[in-house]
Design a protein around this motif. Structure first.
Motif, PDB file in Angstrom:
ATOM      1  N   TRP A 180     -12.607  -6.109  -3.506  1.00  0.00           N
ATOM      2  CA  TRP A 180     -12.185  -4.943  -2.752  1.00  0.00           C
ATOM      3  C   TRP A 180     -12.082  -5.209  -1.251  1.00  0.00           C
ATOM      4  CZ3 TRP A 180     -11.046  -1.696  -6.511  1.00  0.00           C
ATOM      5  CH2 TRP A 180     -11.739  -1.816  -7.716  1.00  0.00           C
ATOM      6  N   PRO A 181     -10.893  -5.122  -0.698  1.00  0.00           N
ATOM      7  CA  PRO A 181     -10.773  -5.260   0.760  1.00  0.00           C
ATOM      8  C   PRO A 181     -11.708  -4.296   1.507  1.00  0.00           C
ATOM      9  CG  PRO A 181      -8.593  -5.269  -0.225  1.00  0.00           C
ATOM     10  CD  PRO A 181      -9.565  -4.983  -1.341  1.00  0.00           C
ATOM     11  N   ALA A 182     -11.944  -3.120   0.926  1.00  0.00           N
ATOM     12  CA  ALA A 182     -12.795  -2.137   1.599  1.00  0.00           C
ATOM     13  C   ALA A 182     -14.243  -2.591   1.686  1.00  0.00           C
ATOM     14  CB  ALA A 182     -12.718  -0.793   0.867  1.00  0.00           C
ATOM     15  N   ASP A 231      -9.515   3.607  -7.797  1.00  0.00           N
ATOM     16  CA  ASP A 231      -8.178   3.149  -7.417  1.00  0.00           C
ATOM     17  C   ASP A 231      -8.070   2.627  -5.998  1.00  0.00           C
ATOM     18  OD1 ASP A 231      -7.298   4.002  -9.928  1.00  0.00           O
ATOM     19  OD2 ASP A 231      -6.961   6.045  -9.201  1.00  0.00           O
ATOM     20  N   LEU A 232      -9.131   2.018  -5.503  1.00  0.00           N
ATOM     21  CA  LEU A 232      -9.016   1.370  -4.198  1.00  0.00           C
ATOM     22  C   LEU A 232      -8.142   0.124  -4.341  1.00  0.00           C
ATOM     23  CD1 LEU A 232     -12.585   1.402  -2.557  1.00  0.00           C
ATOM     24  CD2 LEU A 232     -10.634   2.859  -2.047  1.00  0.00           C
ATOM     25  N   GLU A 233      -7.569  -0.292  -3.236  1.00  0.00           N
ATOM     26  CA  GLU A 233      -6.756  -1.498  -3.229  1.00  0.00           C
ATOM     27  C   GLU A 233      -7.596  -2.709  -3.639  1.00  0.00           C
ATOM     28  OE1 GLU A 233      -5.377  -2.424   0.715  1.00  0.00           O
ATOM     29  OE2 GLU A 233      -4.504  -4.306  -0.012  1.00  0.00           O
ATOM     30  N   GLN A 234      -6.955  -3.636  -4.379  1.00  0.00           N
ATOM     31  CA  GLN A 234      -7.658  -4.844  -4.817  1.00  0.00           C
ATOM     32  C   GLN A 234      -6.990  -6.106  -4.282  1.00  0.00           C
ATOM     33  OE1 GLN A 234      -7.913  -4.988  -9.098  1.00  0.00           O
ATOM     34  NE2 GLN A 234      -8.983  -3.025  -9.232  1.00  0.00           N
ATOM     35  N   TYR A 235      -7.819  -7.154  -4.101  1.00  0.00           N
ATOM     36  CA  TYR A 235      -7.262  -8.475  -3.842  1.00  0.00           C
ATOM     37  C   TYR A 235      -6.701  -9.029  -5.147  1.00  0.00           C
ATOM     38  CZ  TYR A 235      -9.917  -8.743   0.593  1.00  0.00           C
ATOM     39  OH  TYR A 235     -10.418  -8.535   1.838  1.00  0.00           O
ATOM     40  N   SER A 236      -5.846 -10.031  -5.061  1.00  0.00           N
ATOM     41  CA  SER A 236      -5.444 -10.758  -6.264  1.00  0.00           C
ATOM     42  C   SER A 236      -6.690 -11.457  -6.800  1.00  0.00           C
ATOM     43  CB  SER A 236      -4.380 -11.796  -5.908  1.00  0.00           C
ATOM     44  OG  SER A 236      -4.969 -12.818  -5.132  1.00  0.00           O
ATOM     45  N   GLN A 246     -18.278   4.334  -4.642  1.00  0.00           N
ATOM     46  CA  GLN A 246     -16.936   3.792  -4.427  1.00  0.00           C
ATOM     47  C   GLN A 246     -15.887   4.657  -5.111  1.00  0.00           C
ATOM     48  OE1 GLN A 246     -16.573  -0.457  -5.031  1.00  0.00           O
ATOM     49  NE2 GLN A 246     -14.383  -0.271  -5.409  1.00  0.00           N
TER      50      GLN A 246
END
Lengths: 189, 76
Positions: free
Chosen positions: B55-57, B39-44, B36
């Motif tokens: 992780w949305p991913a 700094d991938l986007e995170q959910y709240s 992974q």
């Protein structure tokens, strides 16, 4: 040692009295790819896995017990008030004869849990590949139970558990990558 | 890339059940991720607890076996 939090990892709600769903869910309780097998597999393998990934096996093995507890809550809710007639209708009379409405570690066909469901080979790559396969099999089991169930609240909890299988598989795959990594190897040119 | 894949198996004129002409299987996102990335986007936090991943991913929804309602295929 462990600390126990007296709440479920994710809420378990069941919308209708359908003991048949308990018969399906018990696969994830005492089946070959169930949560008990997962917890025992990881918490046993962790002693002979390289230091880098011991913590991962401890964390995931611990979480599997939290999943086991969710499955237990589902099965209990679905069966605790079932009448003998409903038990028969659900095909659970064999279970009832032996165990009443208490829970037991067996699969959906009534075969008791056996430790042969898990392995420990002592080879880190072999063990982690088994763990990845186990997560994918548990993911598939959740899919098949969701297919069979038309209880939206129950399926919501099952979707959560399925997602956790995906995350665990990803972490085990990363563990393999960590162990393959050659950064620490002394290079002689 | 992730989600599901499908294929069309051979259907015999002598098959006993109504054929399912297209079969599918799941290919969730982790199969394609490798290590992974940082700094991938995170959910709240609240959303993450609900989804089962931060992780949305890594999020994948499973629609279940398509059911027929009013003659139409439904994904529930």
């Amino acid at each position: 040692m462990w600390t126990y939090e007296k709440k479920l990892q994710y809420p378990v709600k069941v919308s209708e009295c359908n003991p048949k769903l308990a018969k399906y869910l018990i696969e994830q309780y005492g089946g070959a790819d169930g949560e008990l097998a997962a917890a025992l597999r990881y918490l046993n393998q962790r002693y002979t896995i390289p230091d880098k990934v011991v913590g991962l096996l401890t964390d995931i093995g611990t979480e599997e017990f939290a999943h086991l507890e969710m499955i237990a809550a589902m099965v209990y809710k679905l069966t605790k008030d079932a009448t003998p007639d409903q038990i028969k209708e659900a095909g659970l009379e064999g279970h009832y004869t032996n165990h009443g409405v208490s829970l037991f570690y067996h699969n959906t066909a009534g075969k008791p849990f056996e430790v042969q469901h898990i392995q420990s080979k002592g080879d880190p790559i072999a063990d982690l590949y088994e763990d990845i396969a186990a997560e994918e099999k548990a993911r598939a089991t959740y899919q098949w139970i969701i297919d069979l169930s038309d209880d939206p609240d129950l399926n919501d909890s099952l979707a959560f558990l399925r997602e956790r299988e995906i995350v665990h598989s990803q972490r085990f795959r990363e563990a393999v990558e960590l162990l393959k990594d050659e950064r620490d190897r002394q290079k002689i040119f | 890339m992730s989600g599901s894949k499908s294929y069309k198996p051979y259907v015999s004129p002598n098959d006993p059940c109504d054929p399912i002409k297209e079969k599918s299987y799941q290919t969730p996102p982790h199969l394609y991720m490798g290590l992974q990335k940082k700094d991938l986007e995170q959910y709240s936090p609240e959303e993450a607890l609900k989804k089962g991943t931060l992780w949305p991913a890594l999020f994948d929804s499973y629609k279940g076996f398509p059911r027929k309602t009013d003659g139409k295929e439904s994904n529930r």
